[in-house]
Motif scaffolding. Sequence first.
Motif, PDB file in Angstrom:
ATOM      1  N   GLY A 100       1.340  -1.111   0.119  1.00  0.00           N
ATOM      2  CA  GLY A 100       0.152  -0.555  -0.170  1.00  0.00           C
ATOM      3  C   GLY A 100       0.720   0.813   0.399  1.00  0.00           C
ATOM      4  O   GLY A 100       2.177   1.357  -0.224  1.00  0.00           O
ATOM      5  N   PRO A 101       0.588   2.371   0.225  1.00  0.00           N
ATOM      6  CA  PRO A 101       0.935   3.766   0.500  1.00  0.00           C
ATOM      7  C   PRO A 101       2.258   3.713   1.139  1.00  0.00           C
ATOM      8  O   PRO A 101       3.223   4.675   0.709  1.00  0.00           O
ATOM      9  CB  PRO A 101      -0.245   5.081   0.354  1.00  0.00           C
ATOM     10  N   ALA A 102       1.688   3.217   2.616  1.00  0.00           N
ATOM     11  CA  ALA A 102       2.983   3.264   3.248  1.00  0.00           C
ATOM     12  C   ALA A 102       4.537   2.743   2.759  1.00  0.00           C
ATOM     13  O   ALA A 102       5.160   3.070   3.007  1.00  0.00           O
ATOM     14  CB  ALA A 102       2.359   2.505   4.408  1.00  0.00           C
ATOM     15  N   ALA A 103       4.040   1.441   2.369  1.00  0.00           N
ATOM     16  CA  ALA A 103       4.357   0.450   1.945  1.00  0.00           C
ATOM     17  C   ALA A 103       5.986   1.514   0.642  1.00  0.00           C
ATOM     18  O   ALA A 103       6.899   1.395   0.824  1.00  0.00           O
ATOM     19  CB  ALA A 103       4.566  -0.598   1.878  1.00  0.00           C
ATOM     20  N   LEU A 164     -11.809  -3.709  -4.327  1.00  0.00           N
ATOM     21  CA  LEU A 164     -10.510  -4.933  -4.834  1.00  0.00           C
ATOM     22  C   LEU A 164      -9.476  -4.031  -3.837  1.00  0.00           C
ATOM     23  O   LEU A 164      -9.039  -5.062  -3.169  1.00  0.00           O
ATOM     24  CB  LEU A 164     -10.323  -4.582  -6.346  1.00  0.00           C
ATOM     25  N   ALA A 165      -9.503  -3.258  -4.164  1.00  0.00           N
ATOM     26  CA  ALA A 165      -8.024  -2.340  -3.092  1.00  0.00           C
ATOM     27  C   ALA A 165      -8.468  -1.227  -2.489  1.00  0.00           C
ATOM     28  O   ALA A 165      -8.353  -0.127  -3.204  1.00  0.00           O
ATOM     29  CB  ALA A 165      -6.772  -2.316  -4.460  1.00  0.00           C
ATOM     30  N   PRO A 166      -9.903  -0.995  -1.365  1.00  0.00           N
ATOM     31  CA  PRO A 166     -10.283   0.025  -1.035  1.00  0.00           C
ATOM     32  C   PRO A 166      -9.036   1.176  -0.679  1.00  0.00           C
ATOM     33  O   PRO A 166      -9.273   2.207  -0.426  1.00  0.00           O
ATOM     34  CB  PRO A 166     -10.888  -0.579   0.239  1.00  0.00           C
ATOM     35  N   ALA A 167      -8.013   0.596  -0.022  1.00  0.00           N
ATOM     36  CA  ALA A 167      -7.031   1.166   0.567  1.00  0.00           C
ATOM     37  C   ALA A 167      -6.389   2.448  -0.414  1.00  0.00           C
ATOM     38  O   ALA A 167      -5.610   3.363  -0.341  1.00  0.00           O
ATOM     39  CB  ALA A 167      -5.631   0.903   1.403  1.00  0.00           C
ATOM     40  N   ILE A 168      -6.220   2.008  -1.866  1.00  0.00           N
ATOM     41  CA  ILE A 168      -5.958   2.459  -2.797  1.00  0.00           C
ATOM     42  C   ILE A 168      -6.586   3.006  -4.101  1.00  0.00           C
ATOM     43  O   ILE A 168      -6.907   4.373  -4.262  1.00  0.00           O
ATOM     44  CB  ILE A 168      -4.720   1.597  -3.795  1.00  0.00           C
ATOM     45  N   SER A 169      -7.884   2.454  -4.142  1.00  0.00           N
ATOM     46  CA  SER A 169      -8.609   3.316  -5.290  1.00  0.00           C
ATOM     47  C   SER A 169     -10.281   1.770  -4.725  1.00  0.00           C
ATOM     48  O   SER A 169     -10.967   1.582  -5.704  1.00  0.00           O
ATOM     49  CB  SER A 169      -8.850   2.245  -6.879  1.00  0.00           C
ATOM     50  N   PRO A 170     -10.900   3.069  -3.522  1.00  0.00           N
ATOM     51  CA  PRO A 170     -12.435   2.399  -3.408  1.00  0.00           C
ATOM     52  C   PRO A 170     -13.081   2.328  -4.544  1.00  0.00           C
ATOM     53  O   PRO A 170     -14.364   1.233  -3.771  1.00  0.00           O
ATOM     54  CB  PRO A 170     -12.142   3.737  -2.549  1.00  0.00           C
ATOM     55  N   GLY A 171     -13.704   2.645  -5.397  1.00  0.00           N
ATOM     56  CA  GLY A 171     -14.342   2.715  -6.386  1.00  0.00           C
ATOM     57  C   GLY A 171     -14.300   1.117  -7.598  1.00  0.00           C
ATOM     58  O   GLY A 171     -14.795   0.901  -8.062  1.00  0.00           O
ATOM     59  N   LYS A 172     -12.818   0.944  -6.993  1.00  0.00           N
ATOM     60  CA  LYS A 172     -12.802  -0.568  -7.948  1.00  0.00           C
ATOM     61  C   LYS A 172     -13.349  -2.038  -6.854  1.00  0.00           C
ATOM     62  O   LYS A 172     -13.273  -1.891  -5.667  1.00  0.00           O
ATOM     63  CB  LYS A 172     -11.538  -0.795  -8.400  1.00  0.00           C
ATOM     64  N   SER A 173     -14.169  -2.649  -7.824  1.00  0.00           N
ATOM     65  CA  SER A 173     -15.031  -3.795  -7.200  1.00  0.00           C
ATOM     66  C   SER A 173     -13.924  -5.176  -8.218  1.00  0.00           C
ATOM     67  O   SER A 173     -13.295  -4.727  -9.155  1.00  0.00           O
ATOM     68  CB  SER A 173     -16.301  -3.517  -7.504  1.00  0.00           C
ATOM     69  N   TRP A 174     -13.175  -6.348  -7.201  1.00  0.00           N
ATOM     70  CA  TRP A 174     -13.763  -7.927  -7.436  1.00  0.00           C
ATOM     71  C   TRP A 174     -14.867  -7.963  -8.896  1.00  0.00           C
ATOM     72  O   TRP A 174     -13.874  -8.316 -10.377  1.00  0.00           O
ATOM     73  CB  TRP A 174     -13.661  -8.505  -7.121  1.00  0.00           C
TER      74      TRP A 174
END
Length: 278
Positions: A100-103, A164-174
């Motif tokens: 994620g963004p922190a890493a 899919l990746a709520p911490a990066i792009s909340p709008g994307k889904s599997w």
Amino acid sequence: MLKQRVITALVLLAILLPALFAPVVWPFAVVTLVMIGAAGWEWARLNGASFAAAVGMGALLCVACGGALWAGWVSAAPRAAWWCATLVWVLGGAWALKGGPAAWSSLSKPLRWTLGLVALWMAWLALANARAAGVNFILSVFCLVWAADIAAYFGGKAFGKRKLAPAISPGKSWEGVWSGMAGVLALAALWISLDRSLAVDSKSLYTLLRERHGTFGLVLVLVFLAAMSVVGDLMESLVKRSAGVKDSSGLLPGHGGVLDRVDALLPVFPLALAMSSM
């Protein structure tokens, strides 16, 4: 905003289309070289470089692309370049998205700058080589990314439940990802049939993959490429979130920056060349 978007899109098309359909490769290579240099400047700025340092890195990227153009790599790059890009995107992308963004922020700035500039250089080299392979081939790769994005958008809107990746792009889904993959497979079936019935200047990516890997291999590769287009999109979102900005820049009025428009293309072009050259 809509007027700005339309005007910018028309200007870009007026520049890109003549270069794309030119009888030789170098006009397209030069136009995209300028754009990738701008993307290099955006990347450096997103990753903490000063304005002057970012300009320098964008210029360095242009020089590196120009060196490849001078060496004749725009039509015959070493195949090892595509496999290096595959390793960078698959392994590096998996690590970055997991952390994620922190890493990402924990990496040193010079390392982040280098990774981005190398990825952009390989993407430009792949774009030029795809154009050298033929207009039909390069358009089939472009449309793969666009079909994945459009199908994912509508599929996510209609069926999206699991993020899919709520911490990066909340709008994307599997569900959007699966829809994008289905859209790419449908496009491939249509394109292969058109390759058979129309006079084209080259084989499309889909026809080449089917000839070399069979129908099952074609499906596997296309699912992989559609997934990597999502990785490219998420990687840029991750970097922007780490930097605390919405757009990579304001270079393209109404559209944000160059990276905002090409993020999903960056991994797909070199990986498509790797898969089709096996």
